[in-house]
Design an enzyme around this catalytic site. Sequence first.
Site, PDB file in Angstrom:
ATOM      1  N   SER A 170       0.829  -1.214   0.000  1.00  0.00           N
ATOM      2  CA  SER A 170       0.000   0.000   0.000  1.00  0.00           C
ATOM      3  C   SER A 170       0.854   1.250   0.000  1.00  0.00           C
ATOM      4  O   SER A 170       0.455   2.273  -0.538  1.00  0.00           O
ATOM      5  CB  SER A 170      -0.850   0.055   1.270  1.00  0.00           C
ATOM      6  OG  SER A 170      -1.753  -0.978   1.303  1.00  0.00           O
ATOM      7  N   HIS A 214      -1.902  -2.800  -6.854  1.00  0.00           N
ATOM      8  CA  HIS A 214      -2.475  -2.436  -5.553  1.00  0.00           C
ATOM      9  C   HIS A 214      -3.976  -2.666  -5.558  1.00  0.00           C
ATOM     10  O   HIS A 214      -4.748  -1.903  -6.137  1.00  0.00           O
ATOM     11  CB  HIS A 214      -2.135  -0.965  -5.235  1.00  0.00           C
ATOM     12  CG  HIS A 214      -2.590  -0.540  -3.885  1.00  0.00           C
ATOM     13  ND1 HIS A 214      -3.232   0.639  -3.627  1.00  0.00           N
ATOM     14  CD2 HIS A 214      -2.498  -1.181  -2.688  1.00  0.00           C
ATOM     15  CE1 HIS A 214      -3.518   0.715  -2.344  1.00  0.00           C
ATOM     16  NE2 HIS A 214      -3.079  -0.374  -1.745  1.00  0.00           N
ATOM     17  N   ASN A 252      -4.336   6.419  -2.085  1.00  0.00           N
ATOM     18  CA  ASN A 252      -3.843   6.764  -0.746  1.00  0.00           C
ATOM     19  C   ASN A 252      -3.131   8.106  -0.712  1.00  0.00           C
ATOM     20  O   ASN A 252      -3.115   8.782   0.324  1.00  0.00           O
ATOM     21  CB  ASN A 252      -2.934   5.658  -0.210  1.00  0.00           C
ATOM     22  CG  ASN A 252      -3.764   4.473   0.267  1.00  0.00           C
ATOM     23  OD1 ASN A 252      -4.955   4.623   0.551  1.00  0.00           O
ATOM     24  ND2 ASN A 252      -3.155   3.306   0.345  1.00  0.00           N
ATOM     25  N   GLU A 268      -4.813  -0.489  -8.759  1.00  0.00           N
ATOM     26  CA  GLU A 268      -3.818   0.439  -9.312  1.00  0.00           C
ATOM     27  C   GLU A 268      -2.629  -0.386  -9.812  1.00  0.00           C
ATOM     28  O   GLU A 268      -2.131  -1.252  -9.088  1.00  0.00           O
ATOM     29  CB  GLU A 268      -3.350   1.413  -8.226  1.00  0.00           C
ATOM     30  CG  GLU A 268      -4.458   2.330  -7.730  1.00  0.00           C
ATOM     31  CD  GLU A 268      -4.077   3.116  -6.486  1.00  0.00           C
ATOM     32  OE1 GLU A 268      -4.461   4.282  -6.389  1.00  0.00           O
ATOM     33  OE2 GLU A 268      -3.404   2.559  -5.588  1.00  0.00           O
TER      34      GLU A 268
END
Length: 315
Positions: A140, A161, A211, A173
Amino acid sequence: MMSSRFAAAARRSLSTLSPPVPKFDTVACVGLGLMGHGIAQVSAQANFKVVAFEQEQRFLDAGRSRIEGSLGKMLKREKISQEQYDGIMNGITYTTDFADLASSDLVVEAVIENMDLKKQLWGELNNVCKPDAIFASNTSSLSITEMADVSGRPDRFVGVHFFNPVQLMKLTEVIRTVHTHPEVFDACHSWVGDIKKVAVSCNDTPGFIVNRLLVPSLTQACLMLDRKDATIKDIDLSMQLGAGHPMGPLHLADYIGLDTIHSIIAGWVEKYPDEPAFEMPKCLKERFDNGDLGRKTGKGFYHWGAGDVRGEPTE
Ligand SMILES: NC(=O)c1ccc[n+]([C@@H]2O[C@H](COP(=O)([O-])OP(=O)(O)OC[C@H]3O[C@@H](n4cnc5c(N)ncnc54)[C@H](O)[C@@H]3O)[C@@H](O)[C@H]2O)c1
């Protein structure tokens, strides 16, 4: 659009990939925890042969039970037939033996978020796996480039991801480093589509897309609380009713786990001290230090009773 550094790297490496990208028949999933079991399951559901690896039998058994449980629910709700259930389960080989990963075409790593462990693992995988296999990390928040650098095959290395729960969340991703060969990137991007996820592309930058935007927005809410600009309740209510978010940022932080958010922002603050978007809020650090990690410990920015969907603000 790629940044010039990534575009130049892609052009440089255009004609140099040898041996070529293999056809993805067998996908290895290394680590069968929360994320890894889901990645193994959706890959098997899309008819890829899957080799599921854990280092210890008890973790392997736990991963297998999770997959059986998830497929069992689909069977009960008649989303799959018994025949499909059997086909998916038979498509997964469970192992604690590294040698069983040797013929995998794509290796997806989903072990705990620890760079030293991941680096060691990639070195070992490079020794075991066939030379044309592609490596992908589900990290992550760690640098894909740092892992690629020690993998022995940086041009065959990407990030993929996924989001939790993998079985339900549509987005994945796909991350390129400056070393990733465009054919490798394209093959991984298509594979994500093959397993019925929606792929987005991103360069290897902290937090990738989701994120990078989400974590600073949560820590900004915490910084508002540090400054006593507004209360927990009003910050959350504002983002729900004013921005149309399904839950406010502090409420969401409690759901994600304050340890997860603390670990991501602490890592970024250390690695990118000049990036103003990365700052450790006092109210987050204090709660983390006290072990008040959100919903899972019963207290974070809210008090949570067993099974509560909504908690009472702590201040
Ligand atoms: N939890 C999330 O919401 C989420 C979302 C996206 C990405 N990720 C990333 O996915 C990765 C895994 O996270 P998780 O939440 O599934 O963790 P987890 O703790 O549920 O699972 C990690 C698994 O790795 C196994 N493991 C540890 N060392 C190993 C080794 N040397 N070899 C093989 N297996 C080993 C553990 O036994 C465990 O089953 C992390 O990099 C994390 O950042 C997590």
